[in-house]
Motif scaffolding. Structure first.
Motif, mmCIF file in Angstrom:
data_model
loop_
_atom_site.group_PDB
_atom_site.id
_atom_site.type_symbol
_atom_site.label_atom_id
_atom_site.label_comp_id
_atom_site.label_asym_id
_atom_site.label_seq_id
_atom_site.Cartn_x
_atom_site.Cartn_y
_atom_site.Cartn_z
ATOM 1 N N HIS A 148 -4.167 12.305 -4.005
ATOM 2 C CA HIS A 148 -4.258 11.041 -4.732
ATOM 3 C C HIS A 148 -5.125 11.216 -5.969
ATOM 4 N N TYR A 149 -5.204 10.157 -6.785
ATOM 5 C CA TYR A 149 -6.116 10.140 -7.926
ATOM 6 C C TYR A 149 -6.560 8.709 -8.184
ATOM 7 N N HIS A 150 -7.609 8.587 -8.988
ATOM 8 C CA HIS A 150 -8.196 7.291 -9.316
ATOM 9 C C HIS A 150 -8.106 7.088 -10.834
ATOM 10 N N PRO A 151 -7.217 6.192 -11.289
ATOM 11 C CA PRO A 151 -7.006 6.037 -12.728
ATOM 12 C C PRO A 151 -8.120 5.285 -13.454
ATOM 13 N N ASN A 152 -8.971 4.585 -12.720
ATOM 14 C CA ASN A 152 -9.970 3.750 -13.385
ATOM 15 C C ASN A 152 -11.414 4.168 -13.119
ATOM 16 N N CYS A 153 -11.629 5.280 -12.424
ATOM 17 C CA CYS A 153 -13.023 5.623 -12.126
ATOM 18 C C CYS A 153 -13.156 7.094 -11.730
ATOM 19 N N PRO A 213 -22.240 20.988 4.092
ATOM 20 C CA PRO A 213 -23.300 19.978 4.037
ATOM 21 C C PRO A 213 -24.301 20.262 2.922
ATOM 22 N N GLY A 214 -24.677 19.187 2.238
ATOM 23 C CA GLY A 214 -25.630 19.281 1.139
ATOM 24 C C GLY A 214 -24.986 19.444 -0.225
ATOM 25 N N MET A 215 -23.671 19.648 -0.260
ATOM 26 C CA MET A 215 -22.986 19.849 -1.538
ATOM 27 C C MET A 215 -22.448 18.529 -2.070
ATOM 28 N N MET A 216 -22.465 18.393 -3.406
ATOM 29 C CA MET A 216 -21.942 17.216 -4.094
ATOM 30 C C MET A 216 -20.875 17.679 -5.068
ATOM 31 N N LEU A 217 -19.794 16.897 -5.153
ATOM 32 C CA LEU A 217 -18.695 17.194 -6.058
ATOM 33 C C LEU A 217 -18.382 15.949 -6.875
ATOM 34 N N ARG A 218 -18.281 16.109 -8.209
ATOM 35 C CA ARG A 218 -17.845 15.005 -9.083
ATOM 36 C C ARG A 218 -16.391 15.233 -9.438
ATOM 37 N N ILE A 219 -15.584 14.208 -9.232
ATOM 38 C CA ILE A 219 -14.163 14.281 -9.540
ATOM 39 C C ILE A 219 -13.880 13.307 -10.683
ATOM 40 N N PRO A 220 -13.499 13.814 -11.858
ATOM 41 C CA PRO A 220 -13.211 12.930 -12.987
ATOM 42 C C PRO A 220 -12.001 12.031 -12.699
ATOM 43 N N ARG A 221 -11.927 10.917 -13.418
ATOM 44 C CA ARG A 221 -10.779 10.021 -13.261
ATOM 45 C C ARG A 221 -9.490 10.772 -13.570
ATOM 46 N N ASN A 222 -8.425 10.345 -12.922
ATOM 47 C CA ASN A 222 -7.068 10.885 -13.104
ATOM 48 C C ASN A 222 -6.860 12.314 -12.605
ATOM 49 N N VAL A 223 -7.827 12.902 -11.913
ATOM 50 C CA VAL A 223 -7.651 14.246 -11.366
ATOM 51 C C VAL A 223 -7.118 14.132 -9.936
ATOM 52 N N ARG A 224 -5.963 14.736 -9.701
ATOM 53 C CA ARG A 224 -5.359 14.703 -8.374
ATOM 54 C C ARG A 224 -6.191 15.570 -7.430
ATOM 55 N N HIS A 225 -6.440 15.017 -6.231
ATOM 56 C CA HIS A 225 -7.293 15.736 -5.284
ATOM 57 C C HIS A 225 -7.026 15.298 -3.850
ATOM 58 N N ALA A 265 -16.281 -1.017 -9.196
ATOM 59 C CA ALA A 265 -16.267 -1.803 -7.967
ATOM 60 C C ALA A 265 -14.850 -2.114 -7.502
ATOM 61 N N ASP A 266 -13.879 -1.957 -8.396
ATOM 62 C CA ASP A 266 -12.475 -2.145 -8.071
ATOM 63 C C ASP A 266 -11.780 -0.785 -8.127
ATOM 64 N N ARG A 267 -12.174 0.104 -7.229
ATOM 65 C CA ARG A 267 -11.615 1.474 -7.180
ATOM 66 C C ARG A 267 -10.113 1.391 -6.972
ATOM 67 N N GLN A 268 -9.382 2.005 -7.866
ATOM 68 C CA GLN A 268 -7.924 2.046 -7.735
ATOM 69 C C GLN A 268 -7.523 3.451 -7.306
ATOM 70 N N THR A 269 -6.533 3.518 -6.411
ATOM 71 C CA THR A 269 -6.066 4.806 -5.894
ATOM 72 C C THR A 269 -4.548 4.861 -6.011
ATOM 73 N N VAL A 270 -4.061 5.982 -6.529
ATOM 74 C CA VAL A 270 -2.625 6.232 -6.625
ATOM 75 C C VAL A 270 -2.335 7.451 -5.757
ATOM 76 N N PHE A 271 -1.439 7.285 -4.769
ATOM 77 C CA PHE A 271 -1.078 8.382 -3.867
ATOM 78 C C PHE A 271 0.149 9.111 -4.385
ATOM 79 N N GLU A 272 0.149 10.444 -4.225
ATOM 80 C CA GLU A 272 1.310 11.265 -4.563
ATOM 81 C C GLU A 272 2.395 11.008 -3.524
ATOM 82 N N GLU A 273 3.607 11.131 -3.929
ATOM 83 C CA GLU A 273 4.738 10.936 -2.982
ATOM 84 C C GLU A 273 4.969 12.180 -2.183
#
Length: 119
Positions: A51-56, A80-92, A111-119
């Motif tokens: 999926h990806y998040h087009p707005n955040c 454990p202990g690792m943090m990952l930042r995923i930019p908007r619109n990156v499929r993951h 606050a209005d996280r949008q999610t688009v799922f791959e088919e």
């Protein structure tokens, strides 16, 4: 000053075949919120759908367990202990590679996280 106080022990979980999410802050919980915050569990041997998040953007912090997080064609092992930042619109997506559930804190820049799922 208006605040939001939630407790993950009291929050209801959204159950999926692959695991569960507990939302602790978003615009449904607090209409004044500017971010989304929650806890996600991925069962052993399972993965969430691509999926990806087009707005955040998304921040993931691993509390326990092990997973491989796929971003585009790149696979990043998380422990454990690792943090990952995923930019908007990156499929993951994340796939649990261990024997116990993966527990992660997830935070989104809207606050209005949008999610688009791959088919």
């Amino acid at each position: 000053m208006e605040i939001t106080l939630t407790n993950s022990n009291d929050a209801g979980a959204l159950d999926f075949d692959w695991g569960a999410i507990k939302w602790l802050c978003n615009e449904q919980i607090d209409p004044e919120a500017e971010m989304t915050f929650g806890v996600v569990y991925i069962n052993a041997g399972e993965g969430n759908p691509t999926h990806y998040h087009p707005n955040c953007e998304e921040l993931i912090y691993v509390l326990s367990g092990e997973c491989d997080h796929k971003l585009g064609d790149e696979v990043i092992p998380l422990r454990p202990g690792m943090m990952l930042r995923i930019p908007r619109n990156v499929r993951h997506n994340a796939v649990n590679t261990g024997w116990q559930p993966v527990t992660m804190i997830i935070c989104y820049s809207d606050a209005d996280r949008q999610t688009v799922f791959e088919e």
